[in-house]
Design a protein around this motif. Structure first.
Motif, PDB file in Angstrom:
ATOM      1  N   THR A  44       0.832  -1.204   0.000  1.00 45.60           N
ATOM      2  CA  THR A  44       0.000   0.000   0.000  1.00 45.60           C
ATOM      3  C   THR A  44       0.866   1.253   0.000  1.00 45.60           C
ATOM      4  N   ALA A  45       1.933   1.240   0.767  1.00 42.60           N
ATOM      5  CA  ALA A  45       2.835   2.399   0.815  1.00 42.60           C
ATOM      6  C   ALA A  45       3.499   2.638  -0.542  1.00 42.60           C
ATOM      7  N   PHE A  46       3.948   1.572  -1.195  1.00 40.35           N
ATOM      8  CA  PHE A  46       4.576   1.718  -2.511  1.00 40.35           C
ATOM      9  C   PHE A  46       3.583   2.224  -3.553  1.00 40.35           C
ATOM     10  N   LEU A  47       2.352   1.699  -3.538  1.00 45.34           N
ATOM     11  CA  LEU A  47       1.337   2.161  -4.489  1.00 45.34           C
ATOM     12  C   LEU A  47       0.991   3.628  -4.250  1.00 45.34           C
ATOM     13  N   SER A  48       0.891   4.015  -2.993  1.00 46.71           N
ATOM     14  CA  SER A  48       0.595   5.416  -2.676  1.00 46.71           C
ATOM     15  C   SER A  48       1.723   6.326  -3.151  1.00 46.71           C
ATOM     16  N   ALA A  49       2.948   5.935  -2.916  1.00 40.94           N
ATOM     17  CA  ALA A  49       4.090   6.735  -3.357  1.00 40.94           C
ATOM     18  C   ALA A  49       4.115   6.845  -4.881  1.00 40.94           C
ATOM     19  N   TYR A  50       3.834   5.753  -5.590  1.00 44.46           N
ATOM     20  CA  TYR A  50       3.799   5.762  -7.052  1.00 44.46           C
ATOM     21  C   TYR A  50       2.707   6.714  -7.549  1.00 44.46           C
ATOM     22  N   ASP A  51       1.514   6.642  -6.947  1.00 48.16           N
ATOM     23  CA  ASP A  51       0.418   7.528  -7.353  1.00 48.16           C
ATOM     24  C   ASP A  51       0.772   8.994  -7.128  1.00 48.16           C
ATOM     25  N   ILE A  52       1.421   9.291  -6.019  1.00 48.59           N
ATOM     26  CA  ILE A  52       1.809  10.668  -5.720  1.00 48.59           C
ATOM     27  C   ILE A  52       2.818  11.169  -6.757  1.00 48.59           C
ATOM     28  N   LEU A  53       3.797  10.367  -7.092  1.00 48.66           N
ATOM     29  CA  LEU A  53       4.800  10.772  -8.077  1.00 48.66           C
ATOM     30  C   LEU A  53       4.183  10.940  -9.466  1.00 48.66           C
ATOM     31  N   GLU A  54       3.302  10.036  -9.847  1.00 47.07           N
ATOM     32  CA  GLU A  54       2.654  10.118 -11.152  1.00 47.07           C
ATOM     33  C   GLU A  54       1.755  11.354 -11.232  1.00 47.07           C
ATOM     34  N   SER A  55       1.016  11.626 -10.187  1.00 49.88           N
ATOM     35  CA  SER A  55       0.146  12.809 -10.155  1.00 49.88           C
ATOM     36  C   SER A  55       0.968  14.087 -10.207  1.00 49.88           C
ATOM     37  N   SER A  56       2.102  14.093  -9.553  1.00 52.29           N
ATOM     38  CA  SER A  56       2.974  15.260  -9.563  1.00 52.29           C
ATOM     39  C   SER A  56       3.445  15.567 -10.984  1.00 52.29           C
ATOM     40  N   GLY A  57       3.803  14.532 -11.734  1.00 49.15           N
ATOM     41  CA  GLY A  57       4.229  14.719 -13.121  1.00 49.15           C
ATOM     42  C   GLY A  57       3.113  15.262 -13.994  1.00 49.15           C
ATOM     43  N   LYS A  58       1.903  14.729 -13.818  1.00 47.99           N
ATOM     44  CA  LYS A  58       0.760  15.205 -14.601  1.00 47.99           C
ATOM     45  C   LYS A  58       0.432  16.653 -14.251  1.00 47.99           C
ATOM     46  N   LEU A  59       0.544  17.001 -12.983  1.00 49.31           N
ATOM     47  CA  LEU A  59       0.274  18.369 -12.559  1.00 49.31           C
ATOM     48  C   LEU A  59       1.301  19.332 -13.145  1.00 49.31           C
ATOM     49  N   ALA A  60       2.550  18.923 -13.218  1.00 49.63           N
ATOM     50  CA  ALA A  60       3.584  19.770 -13.805  1.00 49.63           C
ATOM     51  C   ALA A  60       3.295  20.036 -15.281  1.00 49.63           C
ATOM     52  N   VAL A  61       2.838  19.024 -16.007  1.00 51.33           N
ATOM     53  CA  VAL A  61       2.495  19.201 -17.424  1.00 51.33           C
ATOM     54  C   VAL A  61       1.311  20.154 -17.563  1.00 51.33           C
ATOM     55  N   LYS A  62       0.307  19.988 -16.717  1.00 46.38           N
ATOM     56  CA  LYS A  62      -0.875  20.857 -16.778  1.00 46.38           C
ATOM     57  C   LYS A  62      -0.505  22.293 -16.428  1.00 46.38           C
ATOM     58  N   ASN A  63       0.359  22.487 -15.438  1.00 44.05           N
ATOM     59  CA  ASN A  63       0.805  23.838 -15.084  1.00 44.05           C
ATOM     60  C   ASN A  63       1.565  24.482 -16.237  1.00 44.05           C
ATOM     61  N   ASN A  64       2.406  23.713 -16.919  1.00 45.67           N
ATOM     62  CA  ASN A  64       3.147  24.231 -18.066  1.00 45.67           C
ATOM     63  C   ASN A  64       2.184  24.669 -19.169  1.00 45.67           C
ATOM     64  N   THR A  65       1.161  23.854 -19.428  1.00 48.35           N
ATOM     65  CA  THR A  65       0.164  24.201 -20.443  1.00 48.35           C
ATOM     66  C   THR A  65      -0.554  25.482 -20.060  1.00 48.35           C
ATOM     67  N   SER A  66      -0.943  25.604 -18.807  1.00 46.07           N
ATOM     68  CA  SER A  66      -1.644  26.814 -18.353  1.00 46.07           C
ATOM     69  C   SER A  66      -0.762  28.052 -18.459  1.00 46.07           C
ATOM     70  N   GLU A  67       0.502  27.917 -18.104  1.00 49.95           N
ATOM     71  CA  GLU A  67       1.422  29.049 -18.207  1.00 49.95           C
ATOM     72  C   GLU A  67       1.601  29.488 -19.655  1.00 49.95           C
ATOM     73  N   GLU A  68       1.773  28.541 -20.549  1.00 48.93           N
ATOM     74  CA  GLU A  68       1.936  28.873 -21.971  1.00 48.93           C
ATOM     75  C   GLU A  68       0.660  29.519 -22.517  1.00 48.93           C
ATOM     76  N   ALA A  69      -0.502  28.975 -22.154  1.00 46.63           N
ATOM     77  CA  ALA A  69      -1.770  29.528 -22.629  1.00 46.63           C
ATOM     78  C   ALA A  69      -1.968  30.945 -22.106  1.00 46.63           C
ATOM     79  N   ASN A  70      -1.648  31.183 -20.849  1.00 47.13           N
ATOM     80  CA  ASN A  70      -1.773  32.534 -20.302  1.00 47.13           C
ATOM     81  C   ASN A  70      -0.847  33.502 -21.008  1.00 47.13           C
ATOM     82  N   PHE A  71       0.344  33.051 -21.377  1.00 48.46           N
ATOM     83  CA  PHE A  71       1.271  33.893 -22.128  1.00 48.46           C
ATOM     84  C   PHE A  71       0.676  34.258 -23.487  1.00 48.46           C
TER      85      PHE A  71
END
Length: 147
Positions: free
Chosen positions: A23-50
């Motif tokens: 359970t701990a490993f799955l939770s850590a994997y989900d957190i890391l994967e979500s962090s990567g997706k959030l970084a991509v979404k933030n980059n898209t939002s920053e570019e769109a705002n520009f």
């Protein structure tokens, strides 16, 4: 009375430990994967705002403009002419000040623009609505001409 640990107790403890670690490993994997997706979404939002800020800038101090669905041509009071259009999956801005023309992409290769639409707003005051689909997310801005 025996003072040791039975085999059954050891198996149960190992099973519980394995369940907790899994359970701990799955939770850590989900957190890391979500962090990567959030970084991509933030980059898209920053570019769109520009991009939206550039369109807002282009529509400031405008004497007239013409548009097609994918291109905006702006004439400014200071004599500058600005064109914004979709070229492939990037947005290109061309500024012509009469003697020199500069042209550059205002989006990077990190994002993909699948649609750029300009719609004129009739009436007083005139305006333009720009809508873009960047990495599958809709963005838009409306700017009115001011004298």
């Amino acid at each position: 009375m025996s003072k040791g640990v039975t085999l059954i107790e050891v198996v149960i403890y190992i099973a519980l430990f394995s369940l907790l670690m899994g359970t701990a490993f799955l939770s850590a994997y989900d957190i890391l994967e979500s962090s990567g997706k959030l970084a991509v979404k933030n980059n898209t939002s920053e570019e769109a705002n520009f991009v939206l800020r550039k369109i807002d800038w282009a529509m400031t101090g405008v004497s007239s403009f013409t548009n097609t669905p994918n291109t905006l041509h702006v004439n400014k009071y200071d004599g500058n002419q600005i064109d914004i259009k979709l070229v492939g999956t990037k947005i290109k801005l061309t500024e012509n000040s009469g003697t020199t023309a500069t042209s550059d992409f205002i989006t990077t290769g990190n994002i993909s623009v699948s649609s750029l639409q300009f719609t004129a707003i009739a009436g007083t005051p005139k305006g333009i609505t720009a809508a873009a689909i960047i990495d599958g997310i809709n963005f838009s801005i409306t700017k009115y001409m001011r004298k």
